[in-house]
Write an enzyme that holds these catalytic residues in place. Sequence first.
Site, mmCIF file in Angstrom:
data_model
loop_
_atom_site.group_PDB
_atom_site.id
_atom_site.type_symbol
_atom_site.label_atom_id
_atom_site.label_comp_id
_atom_site.label_asym_id
_atom_site.label_seq_id
_atom_site.Cartn_x
_atom_site.Cartn_y
_atom_site.Cartn_z
ATOM 1 N N CYS A 71 6.246 -8.855 0.074
ATOM 2 C CA CYS A 71 5.520 -9.916 0.747
ATOM 3 C C CYS A 71 5.625 -11.236 -0.001
ATOM 4 O O CYS A 71 5.521 -12.304 0.602
ATOM 5 C CB CYS A 71 4.063 -9.520 0.923
ATOM 6 S SG CYS A 71 3.286 -8.934 -0.593
ATOM 7 N N LYS B 252 -3.950 6.224 3.968
ATOM 8 C CA LYS B 252 -2.852 6.462 4.906
ATOM 9 C C LYS B 252 -1.611 5.769 4.358
ATOM 10 O O LYS B 252 -1.471 4.549 4.454
ATOM 11 C CB LYS B 252 -3.145 5.933 6.305
ATOM 12 C CG LYS B 252 -2.122 6.462 7.337
ATOM 13 C CD LYS B 252 -1.990 5.605 8.557
ATOM 14 C CE LYS B 252 -1.019 4.445 8.382
ATOM 15 N NZ LYS B 252 0.391 4.880 8.174
ATOM 16 N N GLU C 296 8.950 -14.200 8.337
ATOM 17 C CA GLU C 296 9.118 -13.251 7.231
ATOM 18 C C GLU C 296 10.158 -12.201 7.643
ATOM 19 O O GLU C 296 9.936 -11.421 8.570
ATOM 20 C CB GLU C 296 7.795 -12.565 6.895
ATOM 21 C CG GLU C 296 7.911 -11.645 5.695
ATOM 22 C CD GLU C 296 6.602 -10.982 5.326
ATOM 23 O OE1 GLU C 296 6.324 -10.863 4.116
ATOM 24 O OE2 GLU C 296 5.855 -10.592 6.242
ATOM 25 N N GLU D 256 -4.094 -8.040 2.780
ATOM 26 C CA GLU D 256 -3.005 -8.659 2.026
ATOM 27 C C GLU D 256 -1.791 -8.601 2.936
ATOM 28 O O GLU D 256 -1.229 -7.535 3.178
ATOM 29 C CB GLU D 256 -2.772 -7.902 0.711
ATOM 30 C CG GLU D 256 -2.007 -8.709 -0.315
ATOM 31 C CD GLU D 256 -0.508 -8.556 -0.174
ATOM 32 O OE1 GLU D 256 0.114 -9.462 0.437
ATOM 33 O OE2 GLU D 256 0.042 -7.556 -0.645
#
Length: 522
Positions: free
Chosen positions: A323, A204, A420, A280
């Site tokens: 990330c 996906k 973040e 992750e």
Amino acid sequence: MALEGSGSVEKHSVIYDIPEIKFTKLFINGSFVDAVSGFLFPFSSLGKTFETIDPRTGEVIVSVAEGDKEDIDLAVKAARNAFDHGKWPRMSGFERGQIMMKFAELVDKHTDELAALDAIDAGKLLSLGKMLDIPQSANTLRYYAGAADKIHGETLKMSRELFGYTLLEPVGVVGHIIPWNFPSILFFTKVSPALAAGCTMIVKPAEQTPLSALYYAHLAKLAGIPDGVLNVVNGFGEKAGAAMSSHMDIDKISFTGSTEVGRVVMKAAAESNLKVVSLELGGKSPVIIFDDADVDTAVDIALLGILFNKASTVPRTLNGEACVAGSRVYVQEGIYDQFVKKIAVKANNWLVGDPFDPRVQQGPQVDKNQFEKVLSYIEYGKRDGATLLTGGKAIGEKGYYIQPTIFTDVTENMSIVKDEIFGPVLSLMKFKTIEEAIEKANNTKYGLAAGIVTKDLNVANRVSRSIRAGIIWINCYLAIDSDVPFGGYKMSGFGKDNGLEALHKYLNVKSVVTPLYNSPWL
């Protein structure tokens, strides 16, 4: 069009060819098909669709099929049949490797077109895609193709009169959920080791960036990957992603994305069939620069750490959409003032604009939501008392462009330091001692990556062993390679991508034991 980093606009004619969008449907069991959900609506002759947006302009590129639970069911059924009864898991590793090598050759052959798809869908620099993203994707396939015929267990020395050995077998049907920031690289980071292991799978892609994934499905078919082995279902996380995470016939989920969504994926997996999960997740990575560092080199590394995703090499570098972005930079007090002056000059001269323009150093954010999120965090930084050194504004009237933004006078409790942001926003802080630097670097719920800039090997060794993060870069940043395991500590997730560790994520260990000769065990 190129937009100056300072916010002024400079227009230029850019000559490029937008690729024809050839594949917009779902890829299930070796064929491109409409979503089945749309047929439930009265008078509908086509499946459900959604629009994918060009971040350069905010305009619609094309409508693509929108997969839902029913489409995931069909894809899983195809993958299940291909795993339980098909030839892919039963091929020799050498045969799988040969097909993967052909797949890689086809990716190389279509580099220009694939890089252009990621440029219009994700806002990635065309030059960077052609130079890095697409070649690295093909090489990841080759790396795991070379490992496919080297999967073997061990002979066990048992303590009794028994003979034992282990087998490594493919885990089964895998669901890959990939993000939008590296649509090509992360597609193959997930798919390649799973293919080598003999798994079948459903991918996906992020709803923002489905186009290159569909093209890769087409190339997989041309390469000879059997029907049902690789399926691609476009859709949204709350529907297609949720259906994958909770599906009883998926044996493993591999997810890359935010920590918040990672929690949801893990909970759904636990509440269904206890499928294996690897995550992750997010990061808030520190870059620590010591007094002995060359200041110009340190500035380049710091900018590379925060701006790499939408730019090529230093001084062309990422708009924070990674990330591992080095969004917290700690500079030792002896060179702090000099560092601030030099990084401000470079950031103010940054060229932001259309990713098809070869002079541009930074493209747009991926979509309106991310664009608005980044701008809101810039406002939080100013509200909390940080000093805006550079940037801080949107650029232009069309598209999702933001100036490279650097804050000074930042404290550890500010949201721009803790959260973040996933954008071109850098928090710059000063430290005195090694102990202080280590303490501040570890003062985060994340633990994905870190950078160290120093000429002192003793300092580099001490600090790299003291920071709780999955990968440490010394005098470099974002040095990622197929052979280097990649994954985090703490709330940055668990399980490794890249390296042979990633291959073993898609393998089960089976122990086999038999008596050496007639014995009481019989």
